[in-house]
Design an enzyme around this catalytic site. Structure first.
Site, PDB file in Angstrom:
ATOM      1  N   LEU A  72     -58.163  21.932 -59.679  1.00  0.00           N
ATOM      2  CA  LEU A  72     -59.448  21.231 -59.613  1.00  0.00           C
ATOM      3  C   LEU A  72     -59.303  19.764 -59.192  1.00  0.00           C
ATOM      4  O   LEU A  72     -60.203  18.970 -59.421  1.00  0.00           O
ATOM      5  CB  LEU A  72     -60.193  21.321 -60.970  1.00  0.00           C
ATOM      6  CG  LEU A  72     -60.426  22.739 -61.498  1.00  0.00           C
ATOM      7  CD1 LEU A  72     -61.069  22.695 -62.894  1.00  0.00           C
ATOM      8  CD2 LEU A  72     -61.330  23.536 -60.565  1.00  0.00           C
ATOM      9  N   PHE A 116     -52.995  27.908 -50.066  1.00  0.00           N
ATOM     10  CA  PHE A 116     -53.789  26.794 -49.522  1.00  0.00           C
ATOM     11  C   PHE A 116     -53.541  25.487 -50.262  1.00  0.00           C
ATOM     12  O   PHE A 116     -53.747  24.420 -49.696  1.00  0.00           O
ATOM     13  CB  PHE A 116     -55.298  27.093 -49.656  1.00  0.00           C
ATOM     14  CG  PHE A 116     -55.793  28.216 -48.811  1.00  0.00           C
ATOM     15  CD1 PHE A 116     -56.017  28.041 -47.456  1.00  0.00           C
ATOM     16  CD2 PHE A 116     -56.059  29.465 -49.367  1.00  0.00           C
ATOM     17  CE1 PHE A 116     -56.488  29.074 -46.672  1.00  0.00           C
ATOM     18  CE2 PHE A 116     -56.529  30.503 -48.585  1.00  0.00           C
ATOM     19  CZ  PHE A 116     -56.746  30.319 -47.241  1.00  0.00           C
ATOM     20  N   SER A 176     -51.031  23.683 -39.526  1.00  0.00           N
ATOM     21  CA  SER A 176     -52.038  22.904 -38.802  1.00  0.00           C
ATOM     22  C   SER A 176     -51.597  22.666 -37.365  1.00  0.00           C
ATOM     23  O   SER A 176     -50.394  22.556 -37.073  1.00  0.00           O
ATOM     24  CB  SER A 176     -52.197  21.559 -39.517  1.00  0.00           C
ATOM     25  OG  SER A 176     -52.906  20.652 -38.713  1.00  0.00           O
ATOM     26  N   TYR A 225     -48.485  13.667 -44.034  1.00  0.00           N
ATOM     27  CA  TYR A 225     -49.217  14.931 -44.138  1.00  0.00           C
ATOM     28  C   TYR A 225     -48.728  15.915 -43.080  1.00  0.00           C
ATOM     29  O   TYR A 225     -48.354  17.062 -43.375  1.00  0.00           O
ATOM     30  CB  TYR A 225     -50.733  14.702 -43.988  1.00  0.00           C
ATOM     31  CG  TYR A 225     -51.474  15.964 -43.642  1.00  0.00           C
ATOM     32  CD1 TYR A 225     -51.730  16.927 -44.619  1.00  0.00           C
ATOM     33  CD2 TYR A 225     -51.865  16.245 -42.329  1.00  0.00           C
ATOM     34  CE1 TYR A 225     -52.363  18.121 -44.287  1.00  0.00           C
ATOM     35  CE2 TYR A 225     -52.495  17.423 -41.999  1.00  0.00           C
ATOM     36  CZ  TYR A 225     -52.750  18.356 -42.975  1.00  0.00           C
ATOM     37  OH  TYR A 225     -53.360  19.526 -42.641  1.00  0.00           O
ATOM     38  N   LYS A 246     -46.438  19.738 -43.183  1.00  0.00           N
ATOM     39  CA  LYS A 246     -46.741  21.034 -42.547  1.00  0.00           C
ATOM     40  C   LYS A 246     -45.530  21.510 -41.734  1.00  0.00           C
ATOM     41  O   LYS A 246     -45.171  22.683 -41.752  1.00  0.00           O
ATOM     42  CB  LYS A 246     -48.000  20.927 -41.680  1.00  0.00           C
ATOM     43  CG  LYS A 246     -49.270  20.679 -42.481  1.00  0.00           C
ATOM     44  CD  LYS A 246     -49.555  21.818 -43.459  1.00  0.00           C
ATOM     45  CE  LYS A 246     -50.654  21.523 -44.440  1.00  0.00           C
ATOM     46  NZ  LYS A 246     -50.801  22.526 -45.507  1.00  0.00           N
ATOM     47  N   ASN A 278     -59.626  22.828 -35.880  1.00  0.00           N
ATOM     48  CA  ASN A 278     -60.504  22.052 -36.777  1.00  0.00           C
ATOM     49  C   ASN A 278     -61.516  22.941 -37.500  1.00  0.00           C
ATOM     50  O   ASN A 278     -62.538  23.316 -36.914  1.00  0.00           O
ATOM     51  CB  ASN A 278     -61.236  20.978 -35.970  1.00  0.00           C
ATOM     52  CG  ASN A 278     -60.323  19.855 -35.541  1.00  0.00           C
ATOM     53  OD1 ASN A 278     -59.295  20.089 -34.917  1.00  0.00           O
ATOM     54  ND2 ASN A 278     -60.673  18.632 -35.881  1.00  0.00           N
ATOM     55  N   ARG A 320     -61.756  18.443 -29.501  1.00  0.00           N
ATOM     56  CA  ARG A 320     -61.104  19.278 -30.511  1.00  0.00           C
ATOM     57  C   ARG A 320     -61.651  20.701 -30.410  1.00  0.00           C
ATOM     58  O   ARG A 320     -62.722  20.940 -29.847  1.00  0.00           O
ATOM     59  CB  ARG A 320     -61.409  18.760 -31.936  1.00  0.00           C
ATOM     60  CG  ARG A 320     -60.879  17.372 -32.246  1.00  0.00           C
ATOM     61  CD  ARG A 320     -59.373  17.337 -32.395  1.00  0.00           C
ATOM     62  NE  ARG A 320     -58.908  16.015 -32.774  1.00  0.00           N
ATOM     63  CZ  ARG A 320     -58.673  15.024 -31.901  1.00  0.00           C
ATOM     64  NH1 ARG A 320     -58.859  15.213 -30.605  1.00  0.00           N
ATOM     65  NH2 ARG A 320     -58.250  13.847 -32.317  1.00  0.00           N
ATOM     66  N   ASP A 334     -55.276   9.096 -33.620  1.00  0.00           N
ATOM     67  CA  ASP A 334     -56.023  10.204 -32.995  1.00  0.00           C
ATOM     68  C   ASP A 334     -55.442  10.552 -31.631  1.00  0.00           C
ATOM     69  O   ASP A 334     -55.010   9.679 -30.894  1.00  0.00           O
ATOM     70  CB  ASP A 334     -57.497   9.814 -32.814  1.00  0.00           C
ATOM     71  CG  ASP A 334     -58.337  10.146 -34.033  1.00  0.00           C
ATOM     72  OD1 ASP A 334     -57.801  10.774 -34.969  1.00  0.00           O
ATOM     73  OD2 ASP A 334     -59.530   9.772 -34.053  1.00  0.00           O
TER      74      ASP A 334
HETATM   75  N1  UFG Z   1     -64.444  11.357 -35.472  1.00  0.00           N
HETATM   76  C1  UFG Z   1     -65.364  10.371 -35.203  1.00  0.00           C
HETATM   77  N2  UFG Z   1     -66.002   9.794 -36.261  1.00  0.00           N
HETATM   78  C2  UFG Z   1     -65.757  10.141 -37.558  1.00  0.00           C
HETATM   79  C3  UFG Z   1     -64.811  11.163 -37.816  1.00  0.00           C
HETATM   80  C4  UFG Z   1     -64.162  11.723 -36.736  1.00  0.00           C
HETATM   81  O1  UFG Z   1     -65.613  10.018 -34.046  1.00  0.00           O
HETATM   82  O2  UFG Z   1     -66.368   9.553 -38.468  1.00  0.00           O
HETATM   83  C5  UFG Z   1     -63.757  12.005 -34.341  1.00  0.00           C
HETATM   84  C6  UFG Z   1     -62.256  11.824 -34.373  1.00  0.00           C
HETATM   85  O3  UFG Z   1     -61.888  10.631 -33.750  1.00  0.00           O
HETATM   86  C7  UFG Z   1     -61.790  13.082 -33.647  1.00  0.00           C
HETATM   87  C8  UFG Z   1     -62.857  14.134 -33.998  1.00  0.00           C
HETATM   88  O4  UFG Z   1     -63.983  13.389 -34.425  1.00  0.00           O
HETATM   89  O5  UFG Z   1     -61.821  12.865 -32.269  1.00  0.00           O
HETATM   90  C9  UFG Z   1     -62.413  15.066 -35.112  1.00  0.00           C
HETATM   91  O6  UFG Z   1     -61.975  14.275 -36.201  1.00  0.00           O
HETATM   92  P1  UFG Z   1     -61.648  14.930 -37.629  1.00  0.00           P
HETATM   93  O7  UFG Z   1     -61.239  13.809 -38.520  1.00  0.00           O
HETATM   94  O8  UFG Z   1     -62.778  15.780 -38.069  1.00  0.00           O
HETATM   95  O9  UFG Z   1     -60.459  15.893 -37.307  1.00  0.00           O
HETATM   96  P2  UFG Z   1     -59.018  15.544 -36.730  1.00  0.00           P
HETATM   97  O10 UFG Z   1     -58.881  16.338 -35.484  1.00  0.00           O
HETATM   98  O11 UFG Z   1     -58.723  14.112 -36.659  1.00  0.00           O
HETATM   99  O12 UFG Z   1     -58.143  16.081 -37.942  1.00  0.00           O
HETATM  100  C10 UFG Z   1     -57.866  17.407 -38.082  1.00  0.00           C
HETATM  101  C11 UFG Z   1     -57.617  17.763 -39.554  1.00  0.00           C
HETATM  102  C12 UFG Z   1     -56.357  17.141 -40.072  1.00  0.00           C
HETATM  103  C13 UFG Z   1     -55.227  17.337 -39.097  1.00  0.00           C
HETATM  104  C14 UFG Z   1     -55.633  16.848 -37.736  1.00  0.00           C
HETATM  105  C15 UFG Z   1     -54.585  16.963 -36.691  1.00  0.00           C
HETATM  106  O13 UFG Z   1     -58.688  17.356 -40.363  1.00  0.00           O
HETATM  107  O14 UFG Z   1     -56.022  17.744 -41.291  1.00  0.00           O
HETATM  108  O15 UFG Z   1     -56.749  17.622 -37.317  1.00  0.00           O
HETATM  109  O16 UFG Z   1     -54.335  18.285 -36.423  1.00  0.00           O
HETATM  110  F1  UFG Z   1     -54.132  16.653 -39.481  1.00  0.00           F
END
Ligand code: UFG
Length: 347
Positions: free
Chosen positions: A36, A84, A128, A153, A157, A183, A235, A302
């Site tokens: 939790l 998980f 991931s 992180y 993985k 994603n 993505r 990113d």
């Molecule tokens: N983004 C924004 N604004 C926000 C949040 C995200 O523009 O407030 C953009 C990010 O820059 C990215 C896209 O939206 O281009 C997706 O972002 P996320 O944070 O939702 O996802 P990520 O691809 O960065 O992260 C995911 C997983 C992580 C993993 C990562 C790399 O959440 O656990 O992919 O594989 F590590």
């Protein structure tokens, strides 16, 4: 159908809870372990509402090696595990690496240690697409090189996959599949369960839905100077129910002895990339709302673009993502409205 019990660690979390539902609906009996730390006992009620069946639940912290051993002694029939339970915030892992190595690596080792004693253990691991970093070629196949991890992180993985692979090499009766998620987004269509981020969401979709409901002022779009069609990053957004079903398919592959090797890796994505602006447009369409947003600088760490080559999952696993980006965003929005209503009732 199977009447054997399956252990789902982190089964009250976002992907875990949806997978529990998918397992129950295929006739599996599920035992959940969750501490939790990033979930709520209410999720158990949500699962029960959907399936009419309450999974067994053990509040165990998997960092406690003795507790892990005691669990497998108590549930001695369990030899199938979907794992998980882990921490998943990239930024937090940079600030607190040891927490991530303990939560994601120690726990994995303790579970494998117990499973390794079983005659025919089967193990599904949450990996991931982060292991690929910015891949040189798109779409990304499972053969793309694993790049040096950008964060602790991501490193957990990669190391996790290696630990499992090494275990499989030495124990041919131990079977495992690592699933590399792209994603995951969305919620169960009933809106009984969904994603429950604590504090300010780091991920795009919960930030969008919280902005649309009025909890956040506006979305910051991180960068519009990427070399993509509209300048925003791309993505592969996959509906969490598609992802959940993939876990059931992967476990069934091992149970039915269909694996090619006792350690296998599959990408789980839709195969389609969408830019941040495309996601915003799609959300505005399905929610019939305008989403306030502004363009800000790129977020550190990113990458430009990542989307899956799904050929291996399609052909060998016999699984394919069926739901659209619109479906996923619609379900995320429905879930956000339920969460908002619950919070209003509590206050
Ligand atoms: N983004 C924004 N604004 C926000 C949040 C995200 O523009 O407030 C953009 C990010 O820059 C990215 C896209 O939206 O281009 C997706 O972002 P996320 O944070 O939702 O996802 P990520 O691809 O960065 O992260 C995911 C997983 C992580 C993993 C990562 C790399 O959440 O656990 O992919 O594989 F590590």
């Amino acid at each position: 159908m199977s009447s054997k019990r399956v252990l789902v660690t982190g089964g009250l979390g976002f992907i875990g809870s949806h997978t529990v539902v998918a397992l129950q609906q295929e006739g599996f009996e599920v035992v959940i372990i969750d501490n939790l730390s990033n979930s709520s006992l209410d999720v158990l009620g949500g699962i029960t509402q959907i399936t009419g069946n309450t999974p067994e639940f053990e509040n165990i912290d998997l960092r406690d090696k003795t507790a892990v051993k005691d669990f497998f002694e108590k549930y001695e029939d369990i030899e199938d595990v979907i794992h998980f339970a882990a921490s998943k915030a990239v930024g937090e892992s940079v600030l607190n690496p040891l927490l991530y190595y303990e939560n994601n690596i120690s726990t994995l080792v303790y579970i494998l240690h117990e499973l390794n004693k079983k005659p025919s253990a089967k193990f599904i691991f949450s990996s991931s697409c982060t292991v690929y970093g910015q891949a040189d070629e798109l779409p990304i196949t499972e053969n793309a090189p694993v790049k040096k991890a950008e964060s602790p992180y991501g490193n957990t993985k990669q190391i996790g996959e290696e630990i499992i692979n090494d275990t499989c090499k030495i124990n041919v009766d131990f079977k495992a599949i690592a699933l590399r998620y792209f994603n995951p987004i969305g919620a169960h269509p009933t809106a009984e369960i969904g994603e429950l981020p604590i504090g300010t969401p780091q991920n795009l979709i919960p930030y969008i839905t919280q902005t649309a409901i009025g909890k956040r002022e506006e979305l910051s779009v991180f960068g519009n100077d990427y070399p993509t069609n509209d300048g925003t990053a791309i993505r592969d957004y996959i509906h969490v129910m598609d992802l959940a079903e993939a876990h059931v398919t992967a476990l069934s592959r091992l149970i039915n002895g269909k694996e090619k090797n006792n350690y296998e890796v599959f990408n789980l994505g839709t195969g389609k990339g969408n830019s941040v602006l495309e996601v915003i447009r799609s959300f505005e369409k399905v929610s019939e709302q305008n989403l306030p947003y502004k363009i800000v600088d790129r977020r550190e760490g990113d990458i430009t673009a990542a989307y899956a080559d799904t050929t291996k999952a399609n052909e060998e696993l016999g699984w394919k993502a069926n739901r659209s980006l619109d479906d996923a965003l619609q379900s995320a929005w429905k879930w956000q409205k339920v969460v908002e209503k619950r919070e209003e009732e509590e206050n």
